[in-house]
Each structure stands twice: as C-alpha cells, then as structure tokens.
Design a protein around this motif. Structure first.
Motif, PDB file in Angstrom:
ATOM      1  N   UNK A  26       0.681  -1.108   0.077  1.00  0.00           N
ATOM      2  CA  UNK A  26      -0.072   0.009  -0.106  1.00  0.00           C
ATOM      3  C   UNK A  26       1.012   1.145  -0.003  1.00  0.00           C
ATOM      4  N   UNK A  37      -5.660   2.580   2.537  1.00  0.00           N
ATOM      5  CA  UNK A  37      -4.573   3.441   1.871  1.00  0.00           C
ATOM      6  C   UNK A  37      -4.654   3.087   0.289  1.00  0.00           C
ATOM      7  N   UNK A  38      -4.553   1.933   0.004  1.00  0.00           N
ATOM      8  CA  UNK A  38      -4.507   1.508  -1.342  1.00  0.00           C
ATOM      9  C   UNK A  38      -5.863   1.602  -2.181  1.00  0.00           C
ATOM     10  N   UNK A  78      -1.156  -3.046 -11.257  1.00  0.00           N
ATOM     11  CA  UNK A  78      -2.467  -3.457 -11.590  1.00  0.00           C
ATOM     12  C   UNK A  78      -3.048  -2.154 -11.295  1.00  0.00           C
ATOM     13  N   UNK A  79      -4.178  -2.310 -12.068  1.00  0.00           N
ATOM     14  CA  UNK A  79      -5.037  -0.930 -12.290  1.00  0.00           C
ATOM     15  C   UNK A  79      -6.239  -0.962 -11.366  1.00  0.00           C
ATOM     16  N   UNK A  80      -6.920  -0.005 -11.142  1.00  0.00           N
ATOM     17  CA  UNK A  80      -7.970  -0.166 -10.263  1.00  0.00           C
ATOM     18  C   UNK A  80      -9.286  -0.825 -11.009  1.00  0.00           C
ATOM     19  N   UNK A  81      -9.991  -1.772 -10.425  1.00  0.00           N
ATOM     20  CA  UNK A  81     -11.168  -2.253 -11.313  1.00  0.00           C
ATOM     21  C   UNK A  81     -12.436  -1.885 -10.746  1.00  0.00           C
ATOM     22  N   UNK A  96     -14.173   2.678  -8.199  1.00  0.00           N
ATOM     23  CA  UNK A  96     -12.887   1.960  -8.718  1.00  0.00           C
ATOM     24  C   UNK A  96     -12.431   1.286  -7.454  1.00  0.00           C
ATOM     25  N   UNK A  97     -12.046   0.109  -7.371  1.00  0.00           N
ATOM     26  CA  UNK A  97     -11.232  -0.509  -6.332  1.00  0.00           C
ATOM     27  C   UNK A  97     -10.113  -1.172  -6.796  1.00  0.00           C
ATOM     28  N   UNK A  98      -8.921  -1.430  -5.864  1.00  0.00           N
ATOM     29  CA  UNK A  98      -7.835  -2.375  -6.083  1.00  0.00           C
ATOM     30  C   UNK A  98      -8.145  -3.532  -5.723  1.00  0.00           C
ATOM     31  N   UNK A  99      -7.610  -4.565  -6.321  1.00  0.00           N
ATOM     32  CA  UNK A  99      -7.715  -5.995  -6.104  1.00  0.00           C
ATOM     33  C   UNK A  99      -6.670  -6.307  -4.965  1.00  0.00           C
ATOM     34  N   UNK A 128       2.340   2.014  -3.363  1.00  0.00           N
ATOM     35  CA  UNK A 128       1.295   2.405  -4.215  1.00  0.00           C
ATOM     36  C   UNK A 128       0.561   4.025  -4.050  1.00  0.00           C
ATOM     37  N   UNK A 129       0.701   4.176  -2.948  1.00  0.00           N
ATOM     38  CA  UNK A 129       0.207   5.654  -2.766  1.00  0.00           C
ATOM     39  C   UNK A 129       1.436   6.529  -2.794  1.00  0.00           C
ATOM     40  N   UNK A 143     -12.887  -8.055  -3.030  1.00  0.00           N
ATOM     41  CA  UNK A 143     -13.693  -6.997  -3.329  1.00  0.00           C
ATOM     42  C   UNK A 143     -15.030  -7.343  -3.669  1.00  0.00           C
ATOM     43  N   UNK A 179      -3.862  -1.034   5.663  1.00  0.00           N
ATOM     44  CA  UNK A 179      -3.168  -0.846   4.181  1.00  0.00           C
ATOM     45  C   UNK A 179      -4.312  -1.091   2.954  1.00  0.00           C
TER      46      UNK A 179
END
Lengths: 111, 84, 228, 86
Positions: free
Chosen positions: A85, D82-83, A108-111, C91-94, A88-89, C147, D79
C-alpha cells in the motif's frame, strides 16, 4: 534449565529493543518496516520460548508454542500488505536505494 | 517493577490521547486510538481482570479500527462524488 | 484555541483522578454481601471454574440478554440510516495474491480459535462476546481480501434470530426444570474443571457468540457493501 | 539470579515500547505510524506473556493469543484503505 531460559529471553528482549530502535532510526518507511517486522518477530520468538523453558509446565509450553506459531503466521501478511500500500500511494524511497523491482513491473489498475 | 510498568504505560496513554485529539490527519488519529486500547489492555491485565482485557484486545485492536475506517471511507467517497 | 486548552486541562485532570485508583489499589480485606455470596457459593453451586462467567451468564443472565438486544437495535438503526438509493460505481484495487492465500490459510484457524474462546468460556477468560468478535474479525478479513465478497443477508438474519430465540428457550427451560430464568442446572453439572461441566453455560455462551458474531458482521456489511 | 535476569528482560522490552511510541508520535505519514503500532503490538504480546508468567497466572496467555491472531487484521485494513481497496 531455568538459567538457560532466562538467558534466551534476555537475548530475545535485546532483539525486541533493537527492532524498536530500528523503527525509530531508519531513514524511510520500507527500512523501518524491515526492522519493525523481522527483528521483533525473532525477538518475540526467543522471548516467549525462553519464558516457556524457564517455567516448564506441560499445558503452558503448548500454549507458548501456539502463540509463537500465530505470530509467525500473521506478522508477514500484515507487513506485506502495508508495504504494498505504501508503494502504491507513492511514498518515496530513500536516496540510497539502488533497486526497485515493484516500480518496474506493470502495476495492477483499479477495477 | 509492576508500578513502573503502570506509570510508563499511563504516560504513553496520555500522550496517545493528546495525539488523537490534536492531529489533523484523521487516519493518524484512528491509529493513536488503537494504541490507547493496546496499553489499556495491559493495564487491565495488571489489575487482574483478564476478561475485560480480552474484550479490549478483541474490540480495540481489530473491530473499532475497521468500523472507523469504513466510516472514513464513506465520507471520502461522498466528498469525491460532490467534486465530480 | 481555548477549546484545545480546556480539553488538555480536562485530560490531565482525568489522569490525576484515576492515578490513585491504580497506584493505591489493595485487595479488599472483606467482600460486600452480594460479592461474598457469589465468591463462596458460585463455584460449588454452578460448577464453573471462571467465576465471572457464572455471574454474567447465570446470576446476571437477564442483563446479558439486554446487552445483546441493544446490539440488535444498533444493527437495525445502522441499516435504517445507511440505506442509499443511487450508487455510483466505484473503482477498487484488488488484493495481492499473498493476502488472498494467507486469508484462505488463516480463516479456518481464526474461526476455530473463536469457537475455542466461547466453548471454553467457563474455564478460561473470555466467553460469548469475545468469541463472537473474533469470528466477526475473520469474516472481515475475508471481506478485505476479496472485493466481490458479500455475506448473505438472509443467512445472517436467520442465524441471529435463531440463536436469539434459542437463548430465550434455554432461559425458559431453566425456569421450568430448575430454579429460575436462565438457571444452568437442568443439564448435569459434570466434573469441575472439565469441558463438559457447568451445566448449560457452554451452550448459552455458544448461542451468545453466534448472535454477537452475526450482528457485528451485519453492521460491517451494511457499512462497507452496498446492496445492488 | 534467574528472577533478576527475567526482570531485566521485561524492562528492556518496556523500553522498546517507549522507543517505538516515539516513532508513533513523530512519524510523518500515517503509514509510518502504522509500522510503529505494529511493532508496539508485537512487543506488547511479549510483555503480556511475561506478566502472565511473572504473576503466576498462566491463563493470561489467552489474552496474548487473541492479540497475536487478531491485531494484524487492523493493519491489513489500514493498508487496504490506503491503497483504495476497502
């Protein structure tokens, strides 16, 4: 037996202290995480096993071993999730870093 | 010995409480309140109340933090919707 | 500024009030009437090694029923307040692969530990509430690592209602077969200090644990996941 | 002698908690504070077990087990927040 347990837990306590010192003194978050996870895991394993050896009792040594196993299972997962995390930020690495493999891989992109 | 632990942990609890009050960043305030419950649980154990300490451990370390985080997430989402 | 100053003064004063409570604590030389009765007769009468358990479940069992009801009302209130009509897709991250594998490895372990806590409530510290919280934490870990995970509303509602109903039924059975409401002595007391002892206390604690776990998962589910 | 060594070990662990707490106070970002909280939690688990053995109440180990198994979920949740995966 009791003396050996006491010395082992003293060594473990020193590792715990050094881990905490690393959390305070290291230059960036990834190095802090390194110290705060690995050193304290080793320190707590030694500390708890030393306590169990010093006060030997069948039920208690079983519980101490289970406690050590729980720490070994859970601690790497949390530090991995936190490091990912933080990367990524976009928290910066220290200037002395020579290699950053996670940055080179496609993210990896946001899905 | 035991008294030393109580006094040190009490001072740390006070410092964490000030952090939770004064920090502008809400996420840091949530982390500080987690630290408060961590030290409160040790003090409960010293006062010979293991049941209360276990409740504090189970609620304070995991569930309270997660409820606060979900609430913060909802607020953040609402603000982003307003900006769009 | 003045508000900050006053809150600082308030916290320091609170600390000064509580300091003597911690430093000058002494074991009581003699107990009051009620607590003396609990401490002397509790272990022999109900057969539970952990005295706190016998007070919470049997002597003051009605209060525990009230606490669980308060939790239920909280769940209902949160569900009522957080009902939303339109949902923008978000939108979310896996989660990473390590977190997923770790969750699938640790999930049964955490649930088993929660069951251990509430089944052993009459022997070691802990009990229904703590065990329920541990089980709810396990389900939350599953929600964090995936998710698309939605705990089923119907199953949660049925679990919660059934365990609440059985809790009351156990109380009424105690009223009919033994001394009073939530009396645990209609089941055999067994040998002191073993798992199968203390009459109905482990059964009641298991029901409380299931109910608390289902309620907390319901609260977090309503906070974190929208209904489609 | 053995008791003295155990007491010294406990004091050193307590000093570790204090030092990690300074990072919790200073830490520039929330992630730094979370790292400090994680380290503090592990040292606290050791301290609770130490108290259980020293006070002669071995059932206190159950509380330490709850911490060891539950506290990482809070860190994972921070975590994931945050992401942006919550």
């Amino acid at each position: 037996m009791a003396m050996a347990g006491a010395i082992i837990s003293l060594i473990g306590a020193v590792f715990l202290f050094l881990g905490a010192l690393g959390v305070l003194r290291m230059p960036d978050i990834y190095n802090r995480m390194q110290a705060g996870t690995k050193a304290t895991t080793l320190g707590s394993i030694l500390f708890l096993l030393g306590l169990g050896l010093g006060h030997f009792h069948k039920v208690c040594i079983c519980k101490t071993i289970i406690l050590v196993l729980f720490i070994i299972f859970t601690n790497p997962i949390s530090s991995h999730a936190l490091a990912r995390a933080a990367h990524y930020i976009g928290i910066r690495l220290t200037k002395k870093t020579v290699l950053d493999k996670l940055h080179e891989e496609d993210r990896e992109e946001l899905v | 010995m035991i008294l030393t632990i109580i006094i040190v942990l009490g001072i740390l609890m006070l410092a964490a409480a000030f952090m939770a009050l004064y920090l502008k960043d809400l996420l840091s305030a949530i982390i500080a309140s987690g630290a408060i419950s961590l030290m409160a649980s040790v003090i409960y154990i010293i006062l010979a109340a293991p049941d209360v300490a276990m409740t504090e451990a189970a609620i304070g370390s995991g569930l309270t933090t997660i409820v606060f985080l979900y609430a913060l997430h909802l607020v953040r989402k609402k603000q982003e919707d307003k900006h769009d | 500024m003045i508000k900050r100053f006053f809150s600082l003064i308030f916290v320091v004063l609170l600390a000064l009030v509580f300091l003597p409570l911690v430093t000058e604590i002494k074991p009581l030389s003699e107990l009051g009437m009620t607590s003396a009765k609990y401490a002397e007769d509790g272990a022999a009468e109900l057969g539970a090694a952990n005295l706190v358990t016998s007070v919470v479940v049997t002597y003051r069992g009605l209060d525990t029923l009230g606490e669980v009801t308060v939790l239920f009302i909280t769940t209902a209130g949160i569900g009522f307040m957080l009902r939303r009509k339109t949902i923008l897709p978000e939108k979310k991250r896996r989660a990473s692969e390590i977190l997923k594998s770790g969750t699938s490895f640790l999930l049964p372990l955490i649930i088993l530990f929660g069951v251990y806590i509430f089944v052993h409530g009459h022997l070691t510290p802990g009990g229904g509430f703590q065990g329920g919280v541990v089980i709810a934490s396990a389900i939350v870990l599953l929600m964090l690592s995936d998710i698309n995970m939605h705990p089923d509303h119907n199953i949660l509602n049925w679990l919660e209602s059934l365990s609440g109903a059985f809790y009351v039924i156990m109380g009424i059975l105690g009223l009919i077969l033994a001394g009073g409401f939530l009396d645990n002595r209609f089941l055999p007391l067994g040998e002191f200090g073993k798992i199968f002892s203390a009459g109905a206390i482990p059964v009641i604690y298991s029901l409380i644990g299931l109910k608390v776990g289902a309620e907390l998962v319901g609260i977090l589910n309503k906070l974190g996941r929208e209904d489609k | 002698m053995v008791e003295i060594i155990y007491n010294i070990a406990g004091i050193i662990a307590l000093a570790g908690i204090v030092i990690a707490f300074i990072r919790l106070l200073l830490g520039p970002t929330a992630a730094d504070r979370t790292v400090a909280l994680d380290a503090m939690t592990i040292i606290t688990i050791s301290l609770i077990a130490w108290l259980g053995y020293m006070l002669g109440r071995k059932i206190y180990l159950d509380v330490a087990m709850v911490y060891a198994l539950i506290s990482f979920i809070g860190v994972v949740a921070i975590a994931r927040y945050l992401e942006r995966g919550l």
